[in-house]
Design a protein around this motif. Sequence first.
Motif, PDB file in Angstrom:
ATOM      1  N   LYS A 173       0.782  -1.238   0.000  1.00  0.00           N
ATOM      2  CA  LYS A 173       0.000   0.000   0.000  1.00  0.00           C
ATOM      3  C   LYS A 173       0.812   1.285   0.000  1.00  0.00           C
ATOM      4  CE  LYS A 173      -4.140   2.058   2.021  1.00  0.00           C
ATOM      5  NZ  LYS A 173      -5.234   1.906   3.001  1.00  0.00           N
ATOM      6  N   GLY A 206      -4.559   7.776  -3.083  1.00  0.00           N
ATOM      7  CA  GLY A 206      -5.102   8.719  -2.111  1.00  0.00           C
ATOM      8  C   GLY A 206      -5.286  10.126  -2.653  1.00  0.00           C
ATOM      9  N   ASP A 297     -14.187  -4.418  12.092  1.00  0.00           N
ATOM     10  CA  ASP A 297     -12.776  -4.597  11.740  1.00  0.00           C
ATOM     11  C   ASP A 297     -11.838  -4.524  12.937  1.00  0.00           C
ATOM     12  OD1 ASP A 297     -10.881  -5.180   9.778  1.00  0.00           O
ATOM     13  OD2 ASP A 297     -10.402  -3.073   9.444  1.00  0.00           O
ATOM     14  N   THR A 310      -1.550  -1.963  11.801  1.00  0.00           N
ATOM     15  CA  THR A 310      -0.869  -2.832  10.842  1.00  0.00           C
ATOM     16  C   THR A 310      -0.675  -4.252  11.345  1.00  0.00           C
ATOM     17  OG1 THR A 310       1.242  -1.942  11.628  1.00  0.00           O
ATOM     18  CG2 THR A 310       0.311  -0.968   9.629  1.00  0.00           C
ATOM     19  N   MET A 315      -0.958  -0.498   6.319  1.00  0.00           N
ATOM     20  CA  MET A 315      -1.738   0.740   6.441  1.00  0.00           C
ATOM     21  C   MET A 315      -0.800   1.932   6.411  1.00  0.00           C
ATOM     22  SD  MET A 315      -4.525   0.086   9.484  1.00  0.00           S
ATOM     23  CE  MET A 315      -5.740  -1.241   9.413  1.00  0.00           C
ATOM     24  N   THR A 316      -1.364   3.093   6.078  1.00  0.00           N
ATOM     25  CA  THR A 316      -0.637   4.347   6.196  1.00  0.00           C
ATOM     26  C   THR A 316      -0.739   4.848   7.637  1.00  0.00           C
ATOM     27  OG1 THR A 316      -2.550   5.723   5.705  1.00  0.00           O
ATOM     28  CG2 THR A 316      -1.281   4.909   3.825  1.00  0.00           C
ATOM     29  N   GLN A 318      -2.114   7.661   8.482  1.00  0.00           N
ATOM     30  CA  GLN A 318      -3.484   8.164   8.623  1.00  0.00           C
ATOM     31  C   GLN A 318      -4.451   7.018   8.925  1.00  0.00           C
ATOM     32  OE1 GLN A 318      -1.355   8.761   5.995  1.00  0.00           O
ATOM     33  NE2 GLN A 318      -2.017  10.578   4.868  1.00  0.00           N
ATOM     34  N   ASP A 319      -4.269   5.909   8.223  1.00  0.00           N
ATOM     35  CA  ASP A 319      -5.111   4.735   8.473  1.00  0.00           C
ATOM     36  C   ASP A 319      -5.003   4.295   9.924  1.00  0.00           C
ATOM     37  OD1 ASP A 319      -5.851   4.597   5.789  1.00  0.00           O
ATOM     38  OD2 ASP A 319      -4.318   3.120   5.279  1.00  0.00           O
ATOM     39  N   CYS A 320      -3.761   4.254  10.436  1.00  0.00           N
ATOM     40  CA  CYS A 320      -3.526   3.758  11.795  1.00  0.00           C
ATOM     41  C   CYS A 320      -4.139   4.670  12.852  1.00  0.00           C
ATOM     42  CB  CYS A 320      -2.036   3.582  12.042  1.00  0.00           C
ATOM     43  SG  CYS A 320      -1.298   2.197  11.146  1.00  0.00           S
ATOM     44  N   ASN A 322      -6.810   6.571  12.466  1.00  0.00           N
ATOM     45  CA  ASN A 322      -8.256   6.343  12.424  1.00  0.00           C
ATOM     46  C   ASN A 322      -8.631   4.975  12.974  1.00  0.00           C
ATOM     47  OD1 ASN A 322      -8.807   8.860  11.274  1.00  0.00           O
ATOM     48  ND2 ASN A 322      -8.519   8.098   9.191  1.00  0.00           N
ATOM     49  N   ASP A 323      -7.801   3.972  12.699  1.00  0.00           N
ATOM     50  CA  ASP A 323      -8.120   2.631  13.170  1.00  0.00           C
ATOM     51  C   ASP A 323      -7.935   2.518  14.680  1.00  0.00           C
ATOM     52  OD1 ASP A 323      -9.042   0.076  12.074  1.00  0.00           O
ATOM     53  OD2 ASP A 323      -7.195  -0.742  12.921  1.00  0.00           O
ATOM     54  N   SER A 326     -11.039   3.963  16.089  1.00  0.00           N
ATOM     55  CA  SER A 326     -12.129   3.011  15.868  1.00  0.00           C
ATOM     56  C   SER A 326     -12.077   1.870  16.871  1.00  0.00           C
ATOM     57  CB  SER A 326     -12.057   2.476  14.432  1.00  0.00           C
ATOM     58  OG  SER A 326     -13.007   1.470  14.206  1.00  0.00           O
TER      59      SER A 326
END
Length: 344
Positions: A173, A206, A297, A310, A315-316, A318-320, A322-323, A326
Amino acid sequence: MTTVAIVGAGVAGIEAASVLAAHGVKVKLFEKEASVLGNLRSKAFLFPNFQASDQIVDSLTAKLLVDGIETITAMEIVDIKHTSDGWHLSDNKNHDYLADAVLVSTGYKVFDAARKEELGYGIYKGVITSLDMEAMIKADKLVNAVNATPRKIAFLQCVGSRDEKVGNHYCSKVCCVTAVKQAIEVKKRLPQCEVTIFYMDLRMWGQGFEEMYRTAQEQYKINFVRGRISEAAATFDGRIQLKSEDTLLGLPLKMTTDLLVLMVGMEPSEGTVNLGKKCSICGDYGFIQSTNPHLSDNTTAIDGLFVAGTAKRPMTVQDCVNDGRSAALAILSRIDTTGNLGAE
């Protein structure tokens, strides 16, 4: 007070800890290394805005300086078990910790480029990884194998990703955008350097990333060649000779470069693989399997055991972030007013 144990103090783990503490949950955050955010600290600047990673490290570590979060570094959690009184975590020093829920955010490691022997990493000094290039950019010192300013640099995508020979069929990714980002950083420092990126196909997925790709070509004159490098070898003067093919032209290609940069992909960390197996939540390639990638998830097949970042997949940053948020909300939604985890 409810206690949540978080295993792994990377981006997702710290973000989850911050949200949980803000909602009155006691957090024990475990990190096997001596300091938190090890993977993030190894970066120089982050796409798409080229922000210094040190700034993000400072912002995240500041979130740990609040009541309710106990950060325990240089401590590896090697086993997690559930009993009638809660979750028991065992470390590598035979200590036992008790928690009401556990979040696994044990992250990733980079692919060992030495496994691709034909590319010469660990054999020729002029072959480096994307992590090595990050260190050079961070130190503002770009040199070749003989400690001279490079005149030509080549980047190779998908080293350890999308590769049947090493058993990793997935995309990591971040490699495509990282190569473009690093190439731009090189040209900022060495405008006369000739930079080429070898790629299978560019996944500029992105917001702002396609624009960065165009900027790389139009403003910084970076060359893009669709093709894989089949072999790398050292020359008598310490440079690297490449054998490749331009698959758009259908022609073989030879190039001599001062540095060959291997864009290494993500693999699950040892902690991710070990805990995934011991807790029976291991998924494809050793990453941890969540309940459902769309709607659940951050939960796993085991009630009270959660996952973030990850440890699940590449993941990026930013993904991490947000995750991690979450995951914290998933845990909070399972806590009832008595401070216990509610039943499903």
